[in-house]
Design an enzyme around this catalytic site. Structure first.
Site, mmCIF file in Angstrom:
data_model
loop_
_atom_site.group_PDB
_atom_site.id
_atom_site.type_symbol
_atom_site.label_atom_id
_atom_site.label_comp_id
_atom_site.label_asym_id
_atom_site.label_seq_id
_atom_site.Cartn_x
_atom_site.Cartn_y
_atom_site.Cartn_z
ATOM 1 N N SER A 172 109.464 17.339 62.586
ATOM 2 C CA SER A 172 108.307 17.691 63.393
ATOM 3 C C SER A 172 107.305 16.534 63.421
ATOM 4 O O SER A 172 107.635 15.445 63.867
ATOM 5 C CB SER A 172 107.675 18.980 62.845
ATOM 6 O OG SER A 172 106.751 19.528 63.742
ATOM 7 N N ASP A 179 114.053 18.483 64.864
ATOM 8 C CA ASP A 179 113.362 19.490 65.662
ATOM 9 C C ASP A 179 112.018 19.017 66.206
ATOM 10 O O ASP A 179 110.998 19.714 66.062
ATOM 11 C CB ASP A 179 113.194 20.790 64.881
ATOM 12 C CG ASP A 179 113.226 22.007 65.820
ATOM 13 O OD1 ASP A 179 114.081 22.016 66.725
ATOM 14 O OD2 ASP A 179 112.400 22.918 65.656
ATOM 15 N N HIS A 237 112.078 26.642 62.988
ATOM 16 C CA HIS A 237 111.576 25.281 63.171
ATOM 17 C C HIS A 237 111.804 24.421 61.929
ATOM 18 O O HIS A 237 112.102 23.230 62.033
ATOM 19 C CB HIS A 237 110.085 25.332 63.520
ATOM 20 C CG HIS A 237 109.460 23.988 63.712
ATOM 21 N ND1 HIS A 237 109.990 23.024 64.550
ATOM 22 C CD2 HIS A 237 108.339 23.428 63.165
ATOM 23 C CE1 HIS A 237 109.227 21.937 64.524
ATOM 24 N NE2 HIS A 237 108.227 22.163 63.683
#
Length: 383
Positions: A139, A164, A346
């Site tokens: 992220s 991700d 996530h």
């Protein structure tokens, strides 16, 4: 679990997954870089102390950068998984403003500043001759890894992995991020309470990882600011109380209210605030809502930066294919390797650490960056 058996939400120490922990002095007050290896204590004359967790003694260094609000401990279970598959060294870093890292200006979370931090930590740990390093980021950490790589801040960089994070998806999600953050609890009764919330809310779907990583996301509340603060505190867990316990709490609450009748309103507010502090001693280490001004800088232009890095690249995504236009074209041109890991949230590396470890290990072996160990067999993905 058998019916009626409670899950264990108690935290576990980092030492179950990492071999060592160090505080690395990467920069002093005047901004001059220094190189201290194996630093064990914080020297308070300096302003920049970065917490790192390490494992492994041979092979390339996998420098792991966590996502926003998380810490290096989010890589704990992944570390145990990857170390058992390939010969490598792990360095998991607490970025500024996160975990146990201490810097003079912890609120400066710009991509440029954090990328420089990564370069400074590498120099502090390894000097002018760093070993081969692969940057892996999740992220926000994935974005910082790309900014670090594109700025040539790690001279021995051999590979890059984003987990991700896709520019198009990230930019689209920024508008709803504040609503997501407002929906989180502000405080927790205990560390166990925080771990339980993270699992039941779906933030981390792997209980094993949550038990070690949530310790790096929350901290004990510090001091007393104002009785008005009690108004913003919300319950931090989804608990399944027994009816008799709820009835008992209700009786106790009414008794406390009766005891405070007749007291000045300011005194009542202070007493309520003190009791709330006692019941909710843990809060988030970082207020992510206050970092909004840096969000655009983390992600805008990320796809082209990623594609322009002249090293082997890996992109791991959760659930479904969410490539933006630039990455779609880049994949068709074979500029990077991509793999989609189903049934993950996530926090891919926490939800499915074994799958992520297999993907990274296969990538390392395919490019001859590392040697397999423990009989690990590569399964090359079709995409």
């Amino acid at each position: 679990l058998s019916p009626g058996r409670k899950r264990d939400f108690s935290p576990v120490p980092w030492s179950q997954y990492f071999e060592s922990m160090e505080d690395v002095e990467a920069e002093n007050e005047t901004g001059k870089d220094i190189s201290f290896q194996k630093l064990r204590y914080v020297i308070f004359n300096y302003s920049y102390t970065f917490r790192v967790y390490k494992s492994g003694s041979e092979g390339p260094v996998l420098l792991l950068l966590h996502g926003g609000g998380h810490s290096a401990l989010s890589w704990a279970v992944f570390t145990a998984a990857i170390i058992s598959r390939v010969q490598c060294r792990i360095v998991a870093l607490d970025l500024r403003g996160h975990g146990e890292t201490k810097v003079k200006n912890s609120e400066d979370l710009s991509a440029e500043t954090m990328a420089k931090d990564v370069g400074n930590v590498v120099e502090a740990m390894y000097g002018d001759l760093p070993p081969p390093i692969m940057l892996i980021g999740h992220s926000m950490g994935g974005a910082i890894a790309v900014h670090t790589a594109s700025s040539n801040l790690v001279p021995s960089l051999l590979g890059l992995c984003m987990i991700d994070v896709v520019e198009g998806t990230a930019m689209d999600a920024l508008n709803s991020m504040q609503n997501f953050l407002r929906g989180r609890p502000k405080t927790f009764k205990s560390l166990e309470n925080a771990v339980e919330w993270s699992v039941k809310s779906g933030q981390i779907r792997n209980l094993e990882s949550a038990r070690v990583s949530m310790v790096g996301q929350v901290k004990q509340c510090e001091g007393i600011t104002s009785p008005e603060g009690s108004k913003s505190i919300v319950e931090g867990i989804i608990e399944e109380e027994e009816e008799d316990e709820e009835r008992s709490e209700s009786v106790n609450k009414r008794k406390k209210e009766d005891d405070m009748e007749g007291l000045p309103s300011e005194t009542q507010n202070l007493l309520l605030f003190l009791q709330t502090k006692k019941d909710h001693p843990y809060t988030w280490r970082i207020e992510l809502a206050k970092t909004e001004k840096y969000w655009d800088g983390w992600f805008r232009g990320l796809s082209n930066l990623f594609l322009s890095c002249p090293i082997p690249k890996l992109l791991l995504l959760a659930g479904v294919d969410r490539l933006d236009k630039d990455l779609t074209i880049g994949q068709m041109q074979g500029k990077f390797q991509m793999q989609v890991l189903p049934q993950c949230g996530h926090a891919v590396h926490e939800d499915a650490p074994d799958k992520v470890a297999e993907a990274v290990a296969t990538f390392l072996i395919r490019h001859r960056f590392a040697e397999p160990i423990g009989g690990f067999q590569c399964v090359f993905p079709g995409c």
